[in-house]
Design a protein around this motif. Structure first.
Motif, PDB file in Angstrom:
ATOM      1  N   SER A 188      12.090  -6.827  10.806  1.00 29.51           N
ATOM      2  CA  SER A 188      11.376  -5.722  10.167  1.00 29.51           C
ATOM      3  C   SER A 188      10.041  -6.243   9.644  1.00 29.51           C
ATOM      4  CB  SER A 188      12.218  -5.150   9.015  1.00 29.51           C
ATOM      5  OG  SER A 188      11.499  -4.163   8.302  1.00 29.51           O
ATOM      6  N   GLN A 222      11.971  -3.083  13.803  1.00 24.79           N
ATOM      7  CA  GLN A 222      11.310  -2.024  13.054  1.00 24.79           C
ATOM      8  C   GLN A 222       9.962  -2.558  12.577  1.00 24.79           C
ATOM      9  OE1 GLN A 222      12.567   1.009  12.625  1.00 24.79           O
ATOM     10  NE2 GLN A 222      14.657   0.666  13.364  1.00 24.79           N
ATOM     11  N   PRO A 262      12.580   6.138  14.829  1.00 21.91           N
ATOM     12  CA  PRO A 262      12.292   6.789  13.548  1.00 21.91           C
ATOM     13  C   PRO A 262      11.798   5.780  12.507  1.00 21.91           C
ATOM     14  CG  PRO A 262      14.660   6.563  13.857  1.00 21.91           C
ATOM     15  CD  PRO A 262      14.029   6.159  15.150  1.00 21.91           C
ATOM     16  N   LYS A 309      11.689   3.912   9.272  1.00 17.86           N
ATOM     17  CA  LYS A 309      12.746   3.597   8.310  1.00 17.86           C
ATOM     18  C   LYS A 309      12.216   3.074   6.974  1.00 17.86           C
ATOM     19  CE  LYS A 309      16.233   4.626  10.971  1.00 17.86           C
ATOM     20  NZ  LYS A 309      17.201   3.627  11.423  1.00 17.86           N
ATOM     21  N   LYS A 317      10.221   2.998   3.297  1.00 16.60           N
ATOM     22  CA  LYS A 317      10.092   3.942   2.191  1.00 16.60           C
ATOM     23  C   LYS A 317       8.632   4.186   1.791  1.00 16.60           C
ATOM     24  CE  LYS A 317      14.620   3.099   0.145  1.00 16.60           C
ATOM     25  NZ  LYS A 317      15.380   2.715  -1.084  1.00 16.60           N
ATOM     26  N   HIS A 321      12.475   9.111   5.326  1.00 14.34           N
ATOM     27  CA  HIS A 321      12.739   7.968   4.454  1.00 14.34           C
ATOM     28  C   HIS A 321      11.599   7.657   3.490  1.00 14.34           C
ATOM     29  CE1 HIS A 321      16.447   6.743   6.522  1.00 14.34           C
ATOM     30  NE2 HIS A 321      15.840   7.106   7.637  1.00 14.34           N
TER      31      HIS A 321
END
Length: 509
Positions: free
Chosen positions: A259, A293, A349, A351, A353, A369
């Motif tokens: 990520s 991600q 999608p 993810k 925040k 999110h």
């Protein structure tokens, strides 16, 4: 009648009908009178027996400052292995970790999952950082069974993070730790945590404040074969993506999930971090990678440029032609006459925040999110862009905007000939915190006048005082026209004397 209007005897009867643990951890902190009853010796005498059947797979033992002495003074917790210490000032927590025997014994002998959330006032940043570092290193030095450790710090009443700095090269080894989630100040601190002091570490989540050049004596070669999950976040931006970030990731040859939330800055080049870049630098190197991600924004600073030399958004999309990429979102930002070009690529999608550097080039979508959005631009925003933002981020709680350019079509709001169905009210249903300093008054009016925008849950507002004077016509307008009646915290970064009608606009302050 309010519950607190009842006498203590009736309240105790109600509490006795509840599960003791459930009452303690759901009702404590709501009101000082309830706290007195909840922690009354008559009520909690059975807690020691109840805690023996505590199932911390459902929730950890959660302790906040106001209840610390009552929870961790006279009661043992023989079956608790998961602990959350939240909202503690670093100095207070350091005193507890060094002086409270029950807490010390829990960390030494029982706690396998520990989450520490420090909330500090910015008074003396150096002392705060030392206290945070001491808490972090002390916990690691005394724990015999810690498996997962989350250590976060932030500023009170703010979303700004604080960071551990200058990690010791002789930091104690914690052989049991498999997962670490932490915020550090520099990339050196990040590399120090991967120097072998956690030999079982398989999951590493790190938010790095700055990524400058690193010290020459830090190991940048040893393979990190135990790591299966790596998450790296940096908002500020770095010129050392190719020199530092990519080589670190390439050392994680057995990584299964990656990520990346990054801002990359480059000068005198037209090369952005796109699909081709990510494929050759990362995907080819990590054959075991299953999940990737990312949200990566590239800034290009060029002095002699032609707009035709920059890649278009179609060019960016075509660069993700490998079947190892799934759905990808992207947009580019370039204003004629400016020497700055921006390119944002992100996996879908989405993810994360947080979404940063949103501009009018954003094509939309649904980002469930995202809780915090930072929007900035060099061109005006009109009604439909703000409407798109509200629709694309339905879970948004914090909005920071920066745009000094006035709206071009502001008059449409007051034009009776405009079809009102096309200009329906915009609603940010969950927005709690709005920050509009360094923003043109047009956007502040559109967001804070309730004939344009509905903000039913807004409770914190950061604004310049001069903007507030203009917005309210020196506090003579009708206060019910504004989305400010629910605001409980107003941040104005200058001294001022509230005028006579000030509190009519902010009755909850």
């Amino acid at each position: 009648m309010n519950l607190l209007d009842l006498p203590d005897e009736i309240l105790l009867c109600i509490l006795h009908k509840m599960n003791v643990v459930d009452a303690l951890f759901r009702q404590s902190g709501l009101h000082h009178r309830l706290d007195q009853l909840l922690f009354d010796p008559i009520y909690v005498r059975e807690l020691d027996f109840t805690i023996k059947s505590w199932d911390d797979s459902i929730s950890p033992l959660t302790v906040e400052p106001h209840a610390f002495e009552r929870i961790l003074n006279n009661i043992s917790y023989p079956k608790v292995s998961s602990l959350l210490l939240t909202n503690f000032p670093s100095k207070t927590l350091l005193q507890h970790v060094t002086g409270n025997n029950i807490l010390i014994q829990l960390i030494v002998k029982q706690i396998t999952h520990l989450n520490i959330n420090i909330i500090d006032e910015i008074i003396d940043e150096t002392n705060n950082n030392n206290d945070q570092l001491n808490v972090f290193e002390l916990v690691l030095s005394i724990s015999n069974c810690l498996i997962e450790f989350t250590f976060h710090q932030s500023i009170k009443n703010n979303h700004q993070c604080l960071f551990i700095d200058h990690l010791s090269s002789t930091n104690p080894i914690c052989s049991t730790l498999t997962k670490l989630d932490i915020q550090v100040n520099t990339f050196d601190d990040c590399l120090s945590l991967l120097d072998g002091r956690f030999p079982s570490l398989s999951h590493f989540l790190v938010y790095v404040n700055y990524i400058p050049s690193t010290s020459s004596d830090i190991d940048k070669i040893t393979q990190l074969s135990k790591l299966k999950y790596f998450s790296l976040t940096n908002y500020v931006g770095t010129y050392f993506y190719n020199d530092l970030v990519v080589p670190l990731i390439q050392r994680m040859s057995y990584l299964e999930e990656l990520s990346l939330f990054l801002t990359v800055s480059r000068r005198d080049t037209y090369e952005v971090v796109d699909g081709n870049n990510l494929y050759h630098d990362i995907l080819i190197q990590l054959s075991q990678l299953k999940i990737f991600q990312f949200s990566i924004y590239t800034y290009l600073f060029n002095t002699n440029v032609s707009i035709n030399d920059f890649p278009s958004n179609d060019d960016i999309q075509r660069s993700f032609n490998s079947n190892r990429f799934r759905q990808i979102g992207s947009y580019v930002q370039h204003t004629p006459g400016k020497t700055v070009y921006g390119c944002h690529v992100y996996s879908l999608p989405f993810k994360f925040k947080t979404f940063i550097r949103l501009s009018t080039s954003f094509s939309g979508g649904i980002f469930y999110h995202v809780r915090m959005l930072v929007a900035n631009d060099y061109v005006p925003w009109e009604y439909y862009f703000i409407k798109k933002v509200a629709e694309s981020f339905p879970s948004l709680e914090v909005l920071l905007i920066s745009n000094s350019h006035p709206q071009k079509n502001k008059s449409q709001f007051n034009n009776n000939n405009v079809n009102t169905e096309n200009l329906q009210m915009i609603t940010f249903i969950r927005l709690l915190d709005l920050r509009v300093t360094l923003t043109h008054i047009d956007y502040i009016e559109q967001l804070l006048f309730n004939r344009y925008t509905h903000l039913p849950r807004l409770c914190q507002l950061e604004i310049d005082y001069e903007q507030l004077i203009t917005l309210t016509n020196n506090f003579t307008n009708d206060q019910t026209q504004l989305n400010c009646l629910q605001v409980q915290r107003l941040i104005i970064n200058e001294s001022f004397v509230p005028p006579h009608n000030f509190f009519l606009f902010f009755p909850l302050l």
